[in-house]
Design a protein around this motif. Structure first.
Motif, PDB file in Angstrom:
ATOM      1  N   MET A 125      30.728   7.954 -25.789  1.00 24.43           N
ATOM      2  CA  MET A 125      32.019   7.801 -26.408  1.00 24.43           C
ATOM      3  C   MET A 125      32.852   9.072 -26.403  1.00 24.43           C
ATOM      4  SD  MET A 125      32.694   7.500 -30.639  1.00 24.43           S
ATOM      5  CE  MET A 125      32.104   5.808 -30.648  1.00 24.43           C
ATOM      6  N   ASN A 126      34.050   9.123 -26.225  1.00 23.21           N
ATOM      7  CA  ASN A 126      34.818  10.348 -25.987  1.00 23.21           C
ATOM      8  C   ASN A 126      34.749  11.025 -27.493  1.00 23.21           C
ATOM      9  OD1 ASN A 126      37.095  12.262 -26.204  1.00 23.21           O
ATOM     10  ND2 ASN A 126      37.794  11.214 -24.453  1.00 23.21           N
ATOM     11  N   SER A 127      34.356  12.267 -27.693  1.00 24.36           N
ATOM     12  CA  SER A 127      34.206  12.747 -28.881  1.00 24.36           C
ATOM     13  C   SER A 127      35.643  13.028 -29.704  1.00 24.36           C
ATOM     14  CB  SER A 127      33.440  13.897 -29.028  1.00 24.36           C
ATOM     15  OG  SER A 127      33.718  14.890 -28.224  1.00 24.36           O
ATOM     16  N   LYS A 128      36.482  13.188 -29.083  1.00 22.19           N
ATOM     17  CA  LYS A 128      37.860  13.768 -29.528  1.00 22.19           C
ATOM     18  C   LYS A 128      38.506  12.531 -30.219  1.00 22.19           C
ATOM     19  CE  LYS A 128      42.585  15.386 -28.329  1.00 22.19           C
ATOM     20  NZ  LYS A 128      43.166  15.914 -27.123  1.00 22.19           N
ATOM     21  N   VAL A 129      38.989  12.709 -31.377  1.00 21.71           N
ATOM     22  CA  VAL A 129      39.673  11.758 -32.239  1.00 21.71           C
ATOM     23  C   VAL A 129      41.258  12.107 -32.379  1.00 21.71           C
ATOM     24  CG1 VAL A 129      40.211  10.923 -34.305  1.00 21.71           C
ATOM     25  CG2 VAL A 129      37.779  11.476 -33.793  1.00 21.71           C
ATOM     26  N   TYR A 130      42.199  11.219 -31.671  1.00 21.26           N
ATOM     27  CA  TYR A 130      43.417  11.296 -31.506  1.00 21.26           C
ATOM     28  C   TYR A 130      44.107  10.854 -32.502  1.00 21.26           C
ATOM     29  CZ  TYR A 130      42.478  11.802 -26.537  1.00 21.26           C
ATOM     30  OH  TYR A 130      42.117  12.275 -25.160  1.00 21.26           O
ATOM     31  N   ASP A 131      45.366  11.274 -32.847  1.00 22.07           N
ATOM     32  CA  ASP A 131      46.273  10.898 -33.971  1.00 22.07           C
ATOM     33  C   ASP A 131      46.767   9.613 -33.678  1.00 22.07           C
ATOM     34  OD1 ASP A 131      46.204  13.281 -35.686  1.00 22.07           O
ATOM     35  OD2 ASP A 131      47.625  14.381 -34.264  1.00 22.07           O
ATOM     36  N   VAL A 132      46.949   9.341 -32.278  1.00 25.74           N
ATOM     37  CA  VAL A 132      47.719   8.205 -31.989  1.00 25.74           C
ATOM     38  C   VAL A 132      47.217   7.901 -30.485  1.00 25.74           C
ATOM     39  CG1 VAL A 132      49.931   6.941 -31.443  1.00 25.74           C
ATOM     40  CG2 VAL A 132      49.892   8.949 -32.859  1.00 25.74           C
ATOM     41  N   LEU A 133      46.874   6.475 -30.315  1.00 29.52           N
ATOM     42  CA  LEU A 133      46.431   5.871 -29.161  1.00 29.52           C
ATOM     43  C   LEU A 133      47.494   4.824 -28.792  1.00 29.52           C
ATOM     44  CD1 LEU A 133      42.810   5.389 -27.312  1.00 29.52           C
ATOM     45  CD2 LEU A 133      44.745   3.605 -27.114  1.00 29.52           C
ATOM     46  N   ILE A 134      48.018   4.842 -27.535  1.00 33.15           N
ATOM     47  CA  ILE A 134      48.982   3.738 -27.278  1.00 33.15           C
ATOM     48  C   ILE A 134      48.344   3.038 -25.921  1.00 33.15           C
ATOM     49  CG2 ILE A 134      51.395   3.422 -26.285  1.00 33.15           C
ATOM     50  CD1 ILE A 134      52.279   6.169 -27.669  1.00 33.15           C
ATOM     51  N   ILE A 135      48.527   1.565 -26.241  1.00 32.80           N
ATOM     52  CA  ILE A 135      47.988   0.924 -25.291  1.00 32.80           C
ATOM     53  C   ILE A 135      49.183   0.241 -24.385  1.00 32.80           C
ATOM     54  CG2 ILE A 135      46.764  -1.329 -24.537  1.00 32.80           C
ATOM     55  CD1 ILE A 135      45.194  -0.940 -27.132  1.00 32.80           C
ATOM     56  N   GLY A 136      49.444   0.539 -23.260  1.00 31.83           N
ATOM     57  CA  GLY A 136      50.662   0.185 -22.471  1.00 31.83           C
ATOM     58  C   GLY A 136      51.472   1.253 -22.156  1.00 31.83           C
ATOM     59  N   GLY A 137      51.822   1.521 -20.751  1.00 32.52           N
ATOM     60  CA  GLY A 137      52.782   2.695 -20.366  1.00 32.52           C
ATOM     61  C   GLY A 137      53.781   1.871 -19.783  1.00 32.52           C
ATOM     62  N   GLY A 138      54.625   1.079 -20.454  1.00 36.11           N
ATOM     63  CA  GLY A 138      55.789   0.412 -19.908  1.00 36.11           C
ATOM     64  C   GLY A 138      56.987   1.165 -20.788  1.00 36.11           C
ATOM     65  N   ALA A 139      58.313   0.575 -20.780  1.00 41.14           N
ATOM     66  CA  ALA A 139      59.068   1.402 -21.582  1.00 41.14           C
ATOM     67  C   ALA A 139      58.884   1.714 -23.005  1.00 41.14           C
ATOM     68  CB  ALA A 139      60.525   0.621 -21.468  1.00 41.14           C
ATOM     69  N   ALA A 140      58.423   0.711 -23.718  1.00 45.28           N
ATOM     70  CA  ALA A 140      58.190   1.086 -25.333  1.00 45.28           C
ATOM     71  C   ALA A 140      57.136   2.015 -25.124  1.00 45.28           C
ATOM     72  CB  ALA A 140      57.658  -0.443 -25.834  1.00 45.28           C
ATOM     73  N   GLY A 141      55.920   1.707 -24.628  1.00 45.06           N
ATOM     74  CA  GLY A 141      54.932   2.712 -24.665  1.00 45.06           C
ATOM     75  C   GLY A 141      55.162   4.183 -24.363  1.00 45.06           C
ATOM     76  N   LEU A 142      55.829   4.606 -23.398  1.00 43.91           N
ATOM     77  CA  LEU A 142      56.141   5.904 -22.817  1.00 43.91           C
ATOM     78  C   LEU A 142      57.045   6.332 -23.803  1.00 43.91           C
ATOM     79  CD1 LEU A 142      56.719   5.188 -18.979  1.00 43.91           C
ATOM     80  CD2 LEU A 142      54.908   6.533 -19.949  1.00 43.91           C
ATOM     81  N   MET A 143      58.004   5.687 -24.447  1.00 41.86           N
ATOM     82  CA  MET A 143      58.964   6.131 -25.329  1.00 41.86           C
ATOM     83  C   MET A 143      58.104   6.632 -26.629  1.00 41.86           C
ATOM     84  SD  MET A 143      61.725   7.130 -26.470  1.00 41.86           S
ATOM     85  CE  MET A 143      63.268   6.260 -25.846  1.00 41.86           C
ATOM     86  N   ALA A 144      57.356   5.785 -26.955  1.00 42.59           N
ATOM     87  CA  ALA A 144      56.527   6.067 -28.262  1.00 42.59           C
ATOM     88  C   ALA A 144      55.660   7.280 -27.853  1.00 42.59           C
ATOM     89  CB  ALA A 144      55.573   4.834 -28.657  1.00 42.59           C
TER      90      ALA A 144
END
Length: 396
Positions: A1-20
């Motif tokens: 497991m990656n030990s880093k805890v992200y504030d936000v993880l986004i699934i999907g690198g399309g228009a909405a994902g990249l903007m978010a």
């Protein structure tokens, strides 16, 4: 497991994902975006004939379809087409306005993808390609996101996975399945902004018209559009058909007016001025020759009979037939040809202000995966930008 805890993880690198991702990172949130394809924004790249109709200046809530016609008003109001246009102009991307309000890249859609990726990278987002998410769980306050190679953890999860259209560039139902895993309701989904297939009996008669395009008014009991229609070897396409398909269900008919700017009085007046001419002469001055020949054969209209030899009632009937041509499509051409998916995660499950699931803290849904579908003309991209902005701005 990656030990880093992200504030936000986004699934999907399309228009909405990249903007978010760019919005979250600009607010100082540690942000990771995972994209299953080998390139970002694949749907952006193929949209608008490769030039991306990235917004519509006249976008309002009336251009969208959902089980809740009020849901999208808040997000669209808080991030307008002009907000996105400011970003485009900041990057000096040249654009053109085609039909009223429809903005396209002057050169290539790639410039929009490069702009979004640049915004993410400058803000510190981590962007990862070729990484498909296999499963998502929530343990206490953290989302556990499993890929083939490792597991990631995040306090907030944004689902920007799009929908079922165009499987060859990654279209799938992952987002819908994820919502159901978290006990969220989804609405019935269908292909939308999609060509129609005609029943064999009608297709045999119209197949010779394949490639013929003409302006029409197309309507049903719910809505009307003035757009171009295109005959194809499978049935009907063109902007008129794509638009009405958003408001069509299998088994229903649509009505086509092939003379939207004319009426029977125009033909009666033409008869008075040119009594020795035939009806096809009148029609060919207003419609493509190939279509007129098809129509006259279909309606058994003589190509030699003079207009003076028709009664006014006969002429009125012939025009009314052209203006009220009812078609019951056999089916749509499906997700392979659809531009978007109609339906998705139920808006009853999501906050219209934040895009957060009401019953699962930290879980957000944006873009096409939500039951919000725009008409043809840049409206779906505007929903992607607006819903992503709403989610990105709300994460604490």
């Amino acid at each position: 497991m990656n030990s880093k805890v992200y504030d936000v993880l986004i699934i999907g690198g399309g228009a909405a994902g990249l903007m978010a991702a760019s919005v979250c990172a600009k607010r100082g949130k540690t942000t990771l975006l995972l994209e299953g394809n080998k390139a970002f924004g694949k749907k952006i790249l193929i949209s608008g004939g490769g030039r991306c109709n990235f917004t519509n200046l006249f976008a309002t809530h009336e251009n969208y379809q959902s089980e809740n016609q009020h849901f999208f008003k808040s997000a669209l109001k808080r991030y307008s087409p002009y907000d996105f246009l400011d970003l485009v102009e900041k990057y000096k991307i040249e654009y053109v306005e085609k039909k009223a309000g429809q903005l396209f890249c002057k050169q290539s859609a790639r410039s929009i993808v490069e702009m979004l990726v640049s915004e993410c990278e400058k803000s510190g987002s981590e962007l990862v390609l070729n990484t498909k998410v296999l499963s998502v769980n929530k343990l206490d306050d953290l989302f556990q996101v499993q890929t083939a190679s490792e597991e990631f953890q995040a306090r907030n999860l944004i689902v920007a996975t799009g929908g079922l259209p165009i499987a060859q560039i990654g279209g799938n139902d992952f987002g819908l399945g994820l919502a159901r895993d978290f006990k969220l309701a989804t609405t019935e989904v269908d292909p939308a902004l999609v060509p129609f297939k005609l029943k064999d009996s009608l297709l045999k008669k119209t197949s010779a018209l394949s490639g013929v395009s003409l302006p029409v008014r197309i309507f049903n009991e719910r809505i009307s559009f003035d757009e171009d229609l295109l005959f194809t070897h499978k049935g009907l396409s063109g902007p008129a058909i794509l638009q009405i398909s958003l408001y069509w269900n299998v088994g229903e008919s649509v009505t086509i007016d092939f003379l939207p700017t004319e009426n029977s009085d125009d033909l009666i007046s033409y008869k008075k001025s040119h009594p020795k001419r035939s009806i096809d002469t009148f029609l060919k001055s207003r419609l493509p020759k190939k279509f007129v020949e098809y129509w006259c054969q279909r309606e058994c209209l003589s190509l030699v009979k003079k207009l003076a030899d028709y009664s006014n009632d006969e002429l009125i009937a012939s025009i009314e037939a052209l203006k009220n041509f009812s078609v019951n499509p056999a089916a749509s051409e499906g997700y392979r040809k659809a531009e978007v998916m109609r339906g998705g995660v139920s808006t009853d499950e999501i906050s219209s202000k934040t895009m957060e699931a009401k019953s699962v803290k930290g879980l957000y849904f944006i873009g096409e995966v939500v039951d919000v579908t725009g008409q043809l003309g840049g409206f779906n991209f505007q929903w992607a930008w607006a819903s992503a902005h709403a989610a990105g701005q709300s994460i604490i």
